[in-house]
Write an enzyme that holds these catalytic residues in place. Structure first.
Site, PDB file in Angstrom:
ATOM      1  CE  LYS A  11      -3.525  -2.511   2.465  1.00 18.05           C
ATOM      2  NZ  LYS A  11      -4.658  -2.095   3.302  1.00 18.05           N
ATOM      3  CE1 TYR A  51     -10.088  -2.584  -0.079  1.00 16.68           C
ATOM      4  CE2 TYR A  51      -8.471  -0.642  -1.318  1.00 16.68           C
ATOM      5  CZ  TYR A  51      -8.497  -2.301  -0.441  1.00 16.68           C
ATOM      6  OH  TYR A  51      -7.290  -2.073  -0.557  1.00 16.68           O
ATOM      7  CG  ASN A 114      -3.469  -2.183   6.815  1.00 15.23           C
ATOM      8  OD1 ASN A 114      -3.404  -1.919   5.199  1.00 15.23           O
ATOM      9  ND2 ASN A 114      -4.471  -3.720   6.953  1.00 15.23           N
ATOM     10  CG  HIS A 117      -5.191  -6.168  -0.282  1.00 15.08           C
ATOM     11  ND1 HIS A 117      -7.443  -6.489   0.371  1.00 15.08           N
ATOM     12  CD2 HIS A 117      -5.907  -7.229  -1.319  1.00 15.08           C
ATOM     13  CE1 HIS A 117      -7.741  -7.087   0.320  1.00 15.08           C
ATOM     14  NE2 HIS A 117      -6.992  -7.593  -1.768  1.00 15.08           N
ATOM     15  CD  GLU A 128      -9.093  -9.209  -3.804  1.00 17.93           C
ATOM     16  OE1 GLU A 128      -8.159  -9.856  -3.489  1.00 17.93           O
ATOM     17  OE2 GLU A 128      -9.787  -9.272  -2.914  1.00 17.93           O
TER      18      GLU A 128
HETATM   19  P1  CMP Z   1      -7.866  -4.917   3.461  1.00 15.51           P
HETATM   20  O1  CMP Z   1      -6.712  -5.957   3.526  1.00 15.51           O
HETATM   21  O2  CMP Z   1      -6.611  -3.548   2.596  1.00 15.51           O
HETATM   22  O3  CMP Z   1      -9.166  -4.705   3.636  1.00 15.51           O
HETATM   23  C1  CMP Z   1     -10.069  -3.424   3.488  1.00 15.51           C
HETATM   24  C2  CMP Z   1      -9.483  -2.571   4.376  1.00 15.51           C
HETATM   25  O4  CMP Z   1      -9.291  -1.244   5.031  1.00 15.51           O
HETATM   26  C3  CMP Z   1      -8.518  -3.485   4.935  1.00 15.51           C
HETATM   27  O5  CMP Z   1      -7.508  -3.229   4.703  1.00 15.51           O
HETATM   28  C4  CMP Z   1      -7.780  -1.439   6.318  1.00 15.51           C
HETATM   29  O6  CMP Z   1      -6.792  -1.189   5.819  1.00 15.51           O
HETATM   30  C5  CMP Z   1      -9.190  -0.749   5.672  1.00 15.51           C
HETATM   31  N1  CMP Z   1      -9.930  -0.102   7.229  1.00 15.51           N
HETATM   32  C6  CMP Z   1      -9.531   1.606   8.024  1.00 15.51           C
HETATM   33  N2  CMP Z   1     -10.290   1.064   8.767  1.00 15.51           N
HETATM   34  C7  CMP Z   1     -10.760   0.543   9.360  1.00 15.51           C
HETATM   35  C8  CMP Z   1     -11.617  -0.257   9.910  1.00 15.51           C
HETATM   36  N3  CMP Z   1     -12.092   0.720  10.985  1.00 15.51           N
HETATM   37  N4  CMP Z   1     -11.246  -1.767   9.973  1.00 15.51           N
HETATM   38  C9  CMP Z   1     -11.257  -2.701   8.892  1.00 15.51           C
HETATM   39  N5  CMP Z   1     -10.582  -2.400   8.038  1.00 15.51           N
HETATM   40  C10 CMP Z   1     -10.369  -0.513   8.357  1.00 15.51           C
END
Ligand code: CMP
Length: 140
Positions: A11, A51, A114, A117, A128
């Site tokens: 990311k 998303y 984070n 993904h 995906e």
């Molecule tokens: P990802 O696996 O990319 O899929 C959805 C993303 O939403 C997740 O990782 C997080 O980085 C992001 N995200 C942001 N805020 C939240 C939240 N409160 N709960 C879960 N995912 C979140």
């Protein structure tokens, strides 16, 4: 033995801190093979479509802002039970809950930034992967 493929994104928080190589080293040390990879800057439309499953969630707008804030590296990973294996290597979505040694524990800045993904199921991995890669770009 089940060889699977999964989809991965490094990311914008990871590319901003020049962590592509360090994260790839963790992936490869875990015996997961990077069989396709490219660096992209997602458009707003591409992030919203990717998303789309989260579009009713309160964090959807912020998530799309973040995912378009800088380059990403999209990847296809291959390995034995790689869907679950990569989720173990990534660690919990919220880095505060991630185990030591996982990518998110080592590198993530927050639940949003984070670092990585990974697909959550074989079905979503296929969707995906097809969203970002054509067949000739994947070399297993
Ligand atoms: P990802 O696996 O990319 O899929 C959805 C993303 O939403 C997740 O990782 C997080 O980085 C992001 N995200 C942001 N805020 C939240 C939240 N409160 N709960 C879960 N995912 C979140």
């Amino acid at each position: 033995m089940t060889i699977q493929r999964t989809f991965s994104i490094l990311k914008p928080d990871a590319t901003r801190r020049n962590l592509t190589g360090e994260i790839n080293a963790v992936i490869e040390k875990a015996n997961l093979k990077i069989i396709a990879q490219k660096r992209l800057h997602l458009s707003r439309g591409q992030a919203e479509a990717f998303y789309g499953v989260h579009k009713e969630r309160s964090f959807f707008g912020d998530l799309c802002d973040f995912m378009t804030s800088g380059p990403v590296v999209v990847q296809v990973l291959e390995g034995e039970n790689v869907i679950a294996a990569y989720r173990d290597v990534m660690g919990a979505t919220n880095p505060e809950n991630a185990d030591a040694g996982t990518i998110r524990k080592e590198f993530a800045e927050s639940i949003e930034a984070n670092s990585v993904h990974g697909s959550d199921s074989l079905e979503n991995a296929a969707i995906e992967i097809a969203y970002f890669f054509s067949g000739i770009e994947i070399v297993g």
